[in-house]
Design an enzyme around this catalytic site. Structure first.
Site, PDB file in Angstrom:
ATOM      1  N   ARG A 187       0.822  -1.220   0.000  1.00  0.00           N
ATOM      2  CA  ARG A 187       0.000   0.000   0.000  1.00  0.00           C
ATOM      3  C   ARG A 187       0.854   1.267   0.000  1.00  0.00           C
ATOM      4  NH1 ARG A 187      -3.502   0.261   4.773  1.00  0.00           N
ATOM      5  NH2 ARG A 187      -1.722  -0.743   5.714  1.00  0.00           N
ATOM      6  N   ASN A 226      -6.087  -2.626   2.077  1.00  0.00           N
ATOM      7  CA  ASN A 226      -6.109  -4.083   2.208  1.00  0.00           C
ATOM      8  C   ASN A 226      -7.550  -4.544   2.330  1.00  0.00           C
ATOM      9  OD1 ASN A 226      -3.319  -4.386   2.194  1.00  0.00           O
ATOM     10  ND2 ASN A 226      -3.141  -4.366   4.413  1.00  0.00           N
TER      11      ASN A 226
END
Length: 95
Positions: A20, A38
């Protein structure tokens, strides 16, 4: 330049490896807006909004990911409805 919006679902070993944060950095460099998060099922989901070449470059990056990631596949859907993406690229909470 054409403005596009793409929704991505990234499959593989992509959580707990800096995916990320690395995607957010890549998006900032490319000038792409949107978000990444996520998912509880082990995937990473993202929305990329911007000029077509920049978004395509981010999709190419997503297929590789950071060095520790092992991307198996990336589902990409071009969206026709206007997306809600603030300026910049942010990391969202897990969904």
């Amino acid at each position: 330049m054409a403005f596009v919006q793409k929704h991505l679902i990234v499959h593989g070993y992509v959580q707990g490896v800096g995916y990320r944060g690395s995607m957010a950095q890549a998006a900032e460099v490319l000038g792409v807006h949107g978000w990444v998060r996520n998912r509880r099922n082990g995937t990473v989901e993202a929305l990329a909004v911007g000029d077509a070449p920049a978004v395509d470059a981010l999709v190419d990056w997503a297929r590789r990911g950071p060095p520790e990631a092992r991307v198996e596949r990336v589902e990409v859907v071009e969206m026709t409805e206007p997306a809600q993406a603030a300026a910049g690229f942010m990391q969202r909470e897990t969904l």
